[in-house]
Design an enzyme around this catalytic site. Structure first.
Site, PDB file in Angstrom:
ATOM      1  N   GLU A 118     -13.075  19.189  21.893  1.00  0.00           N
ATOM      2  CA  GLU A 118     -12.147  19.264  20.778  1.00  0.00           C
ATOM      3  C   GLU A 118     -12.539  18.303  19.641  1.00  0.00           C
ATOM      4  O   GLU A 118     -12.757  17.114  19.876  1.00  0.00           O
ATOM      5  CB  GLU A 118     -10.727  18.969  21.277  1.00  0.00           C
ATOM      6  CG  GLU A 118      -9.656  19.020  20.208  1.00  0.00           C
ATOM      7  CD  GLU A 118      -9.603  20.335  19.454  1.00  0.00           C
ATOM      8  OE1 GLU A 118      -9.598  21.393  20.101  1.00  0.00           O
ATOM      9  OE2 GLU A 118      -9.583  20.314  18.210  1.00  0.00           O
TER      10      GLU A 118
ATOM     11  N   THR B 153     -10.481  26.126  16.868  1.00  0.00           N
ATOM     12  CA  THR B 153     -11.011  26.245  18.239  1.00  0.00           C
ATOM     13  C   THR B 153     -11.313  27.702  18.599  1.00  0.00           C
ATOM     14  O   THR B 153     -12.360  28.004  19.184  1.00  0.00           O
ATOM     15  CB  THR B 153      -9.997  25.708  19.264  1.00  0.00           C
ATOM     16  OG1 THR B 153      -9.539  24.440  18.839  1.00  0.00           O
ATOM     17  CG2 THR B 153     -10.612  25.603  20.637  1.00  0.00           C
TER      18      THR B 153
ATOM     19  N   HIS C 112      -7.518  15.751  19.706  1.00  0.00           N
ATOM     20  CA  HIS C 112      -7.021  16.648  18.662  1.00  0.00           C
ATOM     21  C   HIS C 112      -6.181  15.845  17.687  1.00  0.00           C
ATOM     22  O   HIS C 112      -5.446  14.956  18.085  1.00  0.00           O
ATOM     23  CB  HIS C 112      -6.181  17.761  19.298  1.00  0.00           C
ATOM     24  CG  HIS C 112      -5.869  18.886  18.363  1.00  0.00           C
ATOM     25  ND1 HIS C 112      -5.006  18.746  17.295  1.00  0.00           N
ATOM     26  CD2 HIS C 112      -6.325  20.156  18.314  1.00  0.00           C
ATOM     27  CE1 HIS C 112      -4.945  19.888  16.648  1.00  0.00           C
ATOM     28  NE2 HIS C 112      -5.734  20.765  17.232  1.00  0.00           N
TER      29      HIS C 112
ATOM     30  N   ASP D 128     -16.235  21.836  18.848  1.00  0.00           N
ATOM     31  CA  ASP D 128     -15.712  23.100  18.313  1.00  0.00           C
ATOM     32  C   ASP D 128     -15.666  23.131  16.783  1.00  0.00           C
ATOM     33  O   ASP D 128     -15.924  24.149  16.157  1.00  0.00           O
ATOM     34  CB  ASP D 128     -14.354  23.476  18.933  1.00  0.00           C
ATOM     35  CG  ASP D 128     -13.235  22.475  18.667  1.00  0.00           C
ATOM     36  OD1 ASP D 128     -13.510  21.377  18.154  1.00  0.00           O
ATOM     37  OD2 ASP D 128     -12.075  22.812  18.987  1.00  0.00           O
ATOM     38  N   HIS D 129     -15.341  21.992  16.160  1.00  0.00           N
ATOM     39  CA  HIS D 129     -15.256  21.934  14.692  1.00  0.00           C
ATOM     40  C   HIS D 129     -15.067  20.486  14.308  1.00  0.00           C
ATOM     41  O   HIS D 129     -14.961  19.624  15.176  1.00  0.00           O
ATOM     42  CB  HIS D 129     -14.095  22.790  14.173  1.00  0.00           C
ATOM     43  CG  HIS D 129     -12.796  22.534  14.900  1.00  0.00           C
ATOM     44  ND1 HIS D 129     -12.024  21.431  14.670  1.00  0.00           N
ATOM     45  CD2 HIS D 129     -12.186  23.211  15.894  1.00  0.00           C
ATOM     46  CE1 HIS D 129     -10.980  21.449  15.458  1.00  0.00           C
ATOM     47  NE2 HIS D 129     -11.049  22.518  16.237  1.00  0.00           N
TER      48      HIS D 129
HETATM   49  C1  GP9 Z   1      -4.969  24.607  21.173  1.00  0.00           C
HETATM   50  C2  GP9 Z   1      -6.287  23.985  20.949  1.00  0.00           C
HETATM   51  C3  GP9 Z   1      -6.362  23.300  19.612  1.00  0.00           C
HETATM   52  O1  GP9 Z   1      -4.868  25.392  22.302  1.00  0.00           O
HETATM   53  O2  GP9 Z   1      -7.300  24.883  21.161  1.00  0.00           O
HETATM   54  O3  GP9 Z   1      -6.510  24.176  18.586  1.00  0.00           O
HETATM   55  P1  GP9 Z   1      -7.120  23.808  17.151  1.00  0.00           P
HETATM   56  O4  GP9 Z   1      -5.984  23.360  16.297  1.00  0.00           O
HETATM   57  O5  GP9 Z   1      -8.163  22.766  17.308  1.00  0.00           O
HETATM   58  O6  GP9 Z   1      -7.689  25.089  16.710  1.00  0.00           O
HETATM   59 MN    MN Z   2     -10.085  22.546  18.121  1.00  0.00          MN
END
Ligand code: GP9
Ligand code: MN
Length: 609
Positions: free
Chosen positions: A243, A285, A400, A459-460
């Protein structure tokens, strides 16, 4: 009368909120308040049309609306009891969801539900008997104006509060439960109809001929596999979404303390790609997941997981299922977040281990939910129960935004800058690193380590340009648009048992993972429609296009309307970037066309013939 109708449905909606939908989590006072008022914005509008009707007609209208909305609400209640989710149109069309529903539908109804319909006799009575009070004078212009004004105020108030509680809720549409919580079930249904009709129209206009041009492009673009073709044949694949993890934390320190001590070691015994870019858009994500499973780009607007979950794809899990793999996704969040429950089925995942498959308590949660360490610990049990070989995707969560962490999980001293976000980020990345260490140890204990390829990817981004000042201070350089684009690098680590560590600096992106994984498993990709190239291929182009059209190659970077020389970081003549920029735009266009036109449905047909 109108207000009575509004009030009655509001009461019913709340009855549903507090009984049938009570597993929706109310996180704070604000959400509780929004929940209280959210049915009004829709109900005032719909019942408001009665202002323009007279006497009996008005009563009939009120009665019919009440009936229809009650049926709608009740359908959602029954559906929710069964699926723990709200009805959406694409879901209604996915018939396999309903295969075994008939029998259970009755069992999900109970006599107390009659309460929802208790007011109907009253409306029927009013409509048939026309008691004097129900035939009051027609409304004056002033009445109507006041009503409209109040209704408009309520709508803006509701939307305004929803927006402050969860910014970009409507543009990004990420969480169905959150949407219902903040705008109510009726507005959500309207919104869903709007999304669906847009999608349907574009899809209807598409035909198979569009695909051949794209197929040609894709064919020419293929890169031959490397010597590593089949290097991980038959092994399990453990894919870990890190994350919000950006590359700048790797091998980096805060006041002398390593931020990712475990990963720094792990990289030394893995393939580590240090010029690997995320290519996500608003779907965050889920966009990364989409890129990796399909080798298609996510959309420029909205989350493709939500908008095009009914499309035909030829995703990694589907391909691996055919090769005898068991495929699963593991993520301890609400299953409907990012529409995953539905999209995962479309992509071919055989099993989704979500929040209900984990033990989530107050103590083991922080911020968005289950902390990464208990998540990995509990996931081991799930992995052990899977038939092998498996393809398992695990999605972490603790790192996150807003990067909350319990004091007791703090493993380094915090950074001190004006950006609280950046300061906390280092702490949660450090925690995530610890969680990965625990996971790898457990994999070794359980004997899963030596027969699995382990792939980790960021992921980003986690730190947005709003924190450029603090970021610049930390990195010791000004964050220009060039540096900002370079900050979109995310770690990619591929660990293959028995292989030595190696840093690979080829420019690539999430789009490239699907062919890379398939080739490692010894699976050909000649017939695959996708835009990525095997990251190990000696003949690959060094190229990554971002969703905003920025392009990176080995020597140049095009972003924010400027061409940069990568070595110096200085601006250079536009003509150096032009060919790549065009190529990037073309690829995004082709990929969008595939998704909006649902073109792979034609390809799939060809193959079967
Ligand atoms: C939520 C998680 C976070 O299930 O994947 O999402 P994001 O805000 O990073 O897209
Ligand atoms: Mn994410």
């Amino acid at each position: 009368m109108i207000l009575l109708a509004v009030f009655l449905l509001w009461a019913k909606t709340h009855l549903a909120y507090h009984t049938a939908f009570s597993s929706m989590k109310i996180d704070n006072q604000m959400q509780a308040f929004i929940l209280l008022i959210n049915p009004f914005s829709f109900l005032l509008v719909i019942f408001g049309f009665a202002l323009f009707l007279k006497g009996g007609g008005r009563n009939l209208y009120l009665f019919l609306c009440d009936l229809l909305l009650t049926v709608f609400l009740y359908a959602n209640i029954v559906f929710y009891r069964f699926f723990n989710d709200f009805i959406t149109l694409p879901l209604l069309f996915q018939s396999n969801n309903f295969g075994d529903l008939d029998a259970s539908i009755l069992s999900e109804m109970n006599p107390a539900d009659l309460l929802y319909f208790a007011d109907l006799p009253l409306w029927a009575y009013i409509f048939i008997k026309k008691p004097a009070f129900s035939l009051a004078r027609p409304f004056s212009k002033l009445d109507r104006r006041v009503y409209c004004l109040i209704t408009a105020a309520v709508i803006f108030f509701n939307l305004g509060l929803a927006e402050t509680e969860r910014p970009e809720l409507l543009t990004r549409t990420f969480d169905r439960e959150m949407l219902v919580k903040l705008i109510g079930p009726y507005n959500y249904a309207l919104y869903d109809i709007y999304l669906q009709s847009k999608t349907t129209a574009l899809r209807a206009m598409a035909d198979g001929s569009e695909l051949s041009e794209i197929e040609n492009y894709v064919r020419v673009n293929k890169a031959r596999p490397s010597d590593l073709f089949g290097a991980a044949k038959g092994k399990n694949v453990i894919l870990i979404s890190l994350e919000s993890t950006q590359s700048f934390v790797i091998d980096n320190r805060v006041y002398g303390q390593e931020i990712t001590p475990f990963l720094n070691d792990f990289i030394r015994e893995s393939y580590y790609f240090d010029n690997f870019y995320h290519q996500t858009g608003q779907g965050k994500t889920s966009d990364a997941e989409f890129l990796i499973d399909n080798s298609l780009y996510p959309l420029g607007r909205g989350a493709v997981f939500f908008t095009h979950a009914g499309n035909e794809y030829r995703a990694l899990p589907e391909i691996l299922n055919e090769k005898g793999y068991f495929t699963a996704a593991l993520h301890a969040n609400n299953k409907s977040f990012w529409n995953r429950d539905i999209m995962y089925e479309t992509l071919g995942y055989q099993r989704f281990y979500h929040m209900d498959d984990y033990e989530v308590t107050e103590e083991n949660s922080v911020g968005w939910g289950l902390k990464d360490i208990p998540f990995f610990e509990q996931s081991i049990g799930h992995l052990k129960s899977m038939p092998q070989p498996f393809y398992a995707k695990l999605i972490t969560l603790t790192n996150h935004h807003p990067f909350e962490l319990d004091e007791s999980d703090r493993l380094i001293e915090p950074y001190q800058s004006a950006s609280k976000t950046l300061n906390q980020y280092f702490l949660t990345v450090r925690y995530e690193d610890e969680a990965l260490k625990v996971f790898i140890e457990k994999l070794k204990e359980e004997g899963l380590y030596d027969n699995s390829v382990i792939i980790m990817y960021g992921d980003h981004y986690g730190i947005s340009p709003n924190h450029n000042e603090a970021m610049g201070e930390y990195l010791g350089k000004e964050i220009t648009p060039f540096e900002n684009a370079q900050l979109q690098r995310v770690p990619l680590i591929i660990h293959i048992p028995g292989h030595k560590g190696k840093v690979i600096s080829t420019v690539g992106g999430q789009i490239d993972l699907k062919p890379t994984i398939l080739h490692l498993l010894g699976i050909e990709t000649d017939d695959d429609i996708g835009f990525g190239q095997d990251l190990f291929s000696p003949e690959r182009r060094e190229f990554a296009v971002f969703r905003d059209g920025s392009v990176v190659t080995k020597d140049y970077l095009w972003t924010a309307g400027t061409c940069y020389d990568k070595e110096s970081g200085e601006e250079t003549e536009e003509r150096y970037c032009a060919p790549f920029r065009e190529r990037g735009a073309e690829e995004l266009k082709y990929s969008d066309r595939i998704i909006y036109g649902d073109l792979l449905r034609f390809y799939a047909k060809d193959e079967k013939d």
